[in-house]
Design a protein around this motif. Structure first.
Motif, PDB file in Angstrom:
ATOM      1  N   ILE A   1      10.346 -40.234   5.087  1.00 42.07           N
ATOM      2  CA  ILE A   1      11.422 -39.738   4.233  1.00 42.07           C
ATOM      3  C   ILE A   1      12.659 -39.377   5.044  1.00 42.07           C
ATOM      4  O   ILE A   1      13.769 -39.745   4.694  1.00 42.07           O
TER       5      ILE A   1
ATOM      6  N   ASP B   1      16.670 -34.559   1.030  1.00 44.78           N
ATOM      7  CA  ASP B   1      15.697 -35.652   0.829  1.00 44.78           C
ATOM      8  C   ASP B   1      14.277 -35.091   0.822  1.00 44.78           C
ATOM      9  O   ASP B   1      13.446 -35.484   0.001  1.00 44.78           O
TER      10      ASP B   1
ATOM     11  N   ARG C   1      13.735 -33.233  -2.449  1.00 43.02           N
ATOM     12  CA  ARG C   1      13.512 -34.165  -3.564  1.00 43.02           C
ATOM     13  C   ARG C   1      12.080 -34.687  -3.564  1.00 43.02           C
ATOM     14  O   ARG C   1      11.475 -34.860  -4.612  1.00 43.02           O
ATOM     15  N   ALA C   2      11.537 -34.927  -2.392  1.00 47.46           N
ATOM     16  CA  ALA C   2      10.185 -35.484  -2.297  1.00 47.46           C
ATOM     17  C   ALA C   2       9.098 -34.424  -2.440  1.00 47.46           C
ATOM     18  O   ALA C   2       8.070 -34.672  -3.075  1.00 47.46           O
ATOM     19  N   TYR C   3       9.308 -33.236  -1.854  1.00 48.89           N
ATOM     20  CA  TYR C   3       8.229 -32.251  -1.775  1.00 48.89           C
ATOM     21  C   TYR C   3       8.599 -30.860  -2.276  1.00 48.89           C
ATOM     22  O   TYR C   3       7.807 -29.935  -2.124  1.00 48.89           O
TER      23      TYR C   3
END
Length: 139
Positions: free
Chosen positions: A58, A31, A34-36
């Motif tokens: 997140i 996760d 995916r975000a950073y």
């Protein structure tokens, strides 16, 4: 579709992400990627972990606290994208779909790739073309 965390071989992850997996688990690590992934992140010191921190939103406060205990107060550092592991999962999904009678053309359209790229992935995976059950015996 099977969740990415259930398919990824964590040995393909970069060392930093393997450490994150050990600390917060694979799903939370993915996760975060995916975000950073590919960006520089900052993990706060444990005393500054709050529910409204962008990373806490997140992965949750407890996982962020666990990361903060190990990585807190370090300078910003780049978070790897885990491309090798994610591509391995994508390629395995392509091979499995091809074996269950999707065509290279359908897979290319679905994955926004060329048919030749799909064919290379299938060849590297050692996948043989599925038997066409519609065609009868020629002899």
């Amino acid at each position: 579709m099977i969740p990415l965390a259930d398919l990824i071989d964590s040995d393909l992850l970069p060392p930093l992400l393997q450490d994150f997996e050990r600390i917060i688990g694979l799903a939370a690590t993915l996760d975060l990627v995916r975000a950073y992934g590919g960006l520089r992140i900052y993990i706060p010191i444990p005393a500054r972990v709050r529910p409204d921190h962008p990373i806490a939103k997140i992965i949750g406060v407890e996982p962020l606290m666990a990361l903060a205990e190990v990585y807190g107060a370090e300078d910003h550092f780049p978070l790897p994208k885990a491309e090798r592991a994610i591509l391995a999962v994508r390629n395995a999904r392509i091979a499995r779909a091809y074996e269950t009678h999707k065509t290279a053309r359908e897979l290319a359209a679905e994955h926004h790739m060329t048919e030749r790229q799909i064919e290379r992935i299938l060849a590297a995976a050692g996948v043989k073309a599925p038997v066409d059950r519609r065609q009868g015996s020629l002899f």
